[in-house]
Design an enzyme around this catalytic site. Structure first.
Site, PDB file in Angstrom:
ATOM      1  N   GLY A  13     -32.162 -39.919  27.149  1.00 27.30           N
ATOM      2  CA  GLY A  13     -33.412 -39.928  26.408  1.00 27.30           C
ATOM      3  C   GLY A  13     -33.963 -41.343  26.265  1.00 27.30           C
ATOM      4  O   GLY A  13     -33.639 -42.233  27.051  1.00 27.30           O
ATOM      5  N   LEU A  14     -34.762 -41.543  25.263  1.00 24.59           N
ATOM      6  CA  LEU A  14     -35.358 -42.865  25.015  1.00 24.59           C
ATOM      7  C   LEU A  14     -34.406 -43.626  24.100  1.00 24.59           C
ATOM      8  O   LEU A  14     -34.570 -43.692  22.892  1.00 24.59           O
ATOM      9  CB  LEU A  14     -36.745 -42.710  24.393  1.00 24.59           C
ATOM     10  CG  LEU A  14     -37.616 -43.949  24.332  1.00 24.59           C
ATOM     11  CD1 LEU A  14     -37.756 -44.612  25.704  1.00 24.59           C
ATOM     12  CD2 LEU A  14     -38.990 -43.591  23.809  1.00 24.59           C
ATOM     13  N   HIS A  15     -33.355 -44.190  24.700  1.00 24.06           N
ATOM     14  CA  HIS A  15     -32.297 -44.865  23.945  1.00 24.06           C
ATOM     15  C   HIS A  15     -32.625 -46.346  23.756  1.00 24.06           C
ATOM     16  O   HIS A  15     -33.729 -46.785  24.067  1.00 24.06           O
ATOM     17  CB  HIS A  15     -30.937 -44.655  24.626  1.00 24.06           C
ATOM     18  CG  HIS A  15     -30.894 -45.139  26.046  1.00 24.06           C
ATOM     19  ND1 HIS A  15     -30.539 -46.417  26.374  1.00 24.06           N
ATOM     20  CD2 HIS A  15     -31.185 -44.504  27.209  1.00 24.06           C
ATOM     21  CE1 HIS A  15     -30.595 -46.556  27.703  1.00 24.06           C
ATOM     22  NE2 HIS A  15     -30.987 -45.406  28.225  1.00 24.06           N
ATOM     23  N   ALA A  16     -31.685 -47.100  23.233  1.00 19.30           N
ATOM     24  CA  ALA A  16     -31.923 -48.472  22.767  1.00 19.30           C
ATOM     25  C   ALA A  16     -32.549 -49.405  23.806  1.00 19.30           C
ATOM     26  O   ALA A  16     -33.513 -50.104  23.498  1.00 19.30           O
ATOM     27  CB  ALA A  16     -30.629 -49.080  22.236  1.00 19.30           C
ATOM     28  N   ALA A  19     -36.189 -48.317  24.833  1.00 21.11           N
ATOM     29  CA  ALA A  19     -37.026 -48.384  23.627  1.00 21.11           C
ATOM     30  C   ALA A  19     -37.306 -49.833  23.250  1.00 21.11           C
ATOM     31  O   ALA A  19     -38.428 -50.189  22.888  1.00 21.11           O
ATOM     32  CB  ALA A  19     -36.347 -47.652  22.469  1.00 21.11           C
TER      33      ALA A  19
END
Length: 86
Positions: A13-16, A19
């Site tokens: 997903g839209l992880h660290a 992001a």
């Protein structure tokens, strides 16, 4: 206003990392940038706001960009997303 829609491809997903890099691009902008994913939304200039949206793999995100540099920032975000497999 520019709107950029994208289906998140990263299996996490839209992880660290993505992001953080997206927030860095957005912080350079004068424009307001809002991420929407379903009923959730986030201020793209704030990393913890983006992470708090909890975007998962295969979810569709919508970036709404409005302001004086919206064309440049939209292009920069689109390039980043496509080149980095977000």
């Amino acid at each position: 206003m520019r709107i950029l829609r994208h289906t998140v491809q990263d299996e996490y997903g839209l992880h660290a990392r993505p992001a953080s890099q997206m927030a860095e691009i957005c912080r350079r902008a004068q424009s307001e940038i809002l991420l929407r994913c379903g009923e959730r939304s986030a201020d793209c200039k704030r990393l913890f706001s983006v992470l708090g949206a909890g975007v998962q793999s295969r979810e569709i995100i919508e970036l709404r960009i409005e302001g004086p540099d919206e064309d440049e920032i939209c292009a920069a975000l689109e390039t980043y997303i496509l080149e980095n497999g977000v």
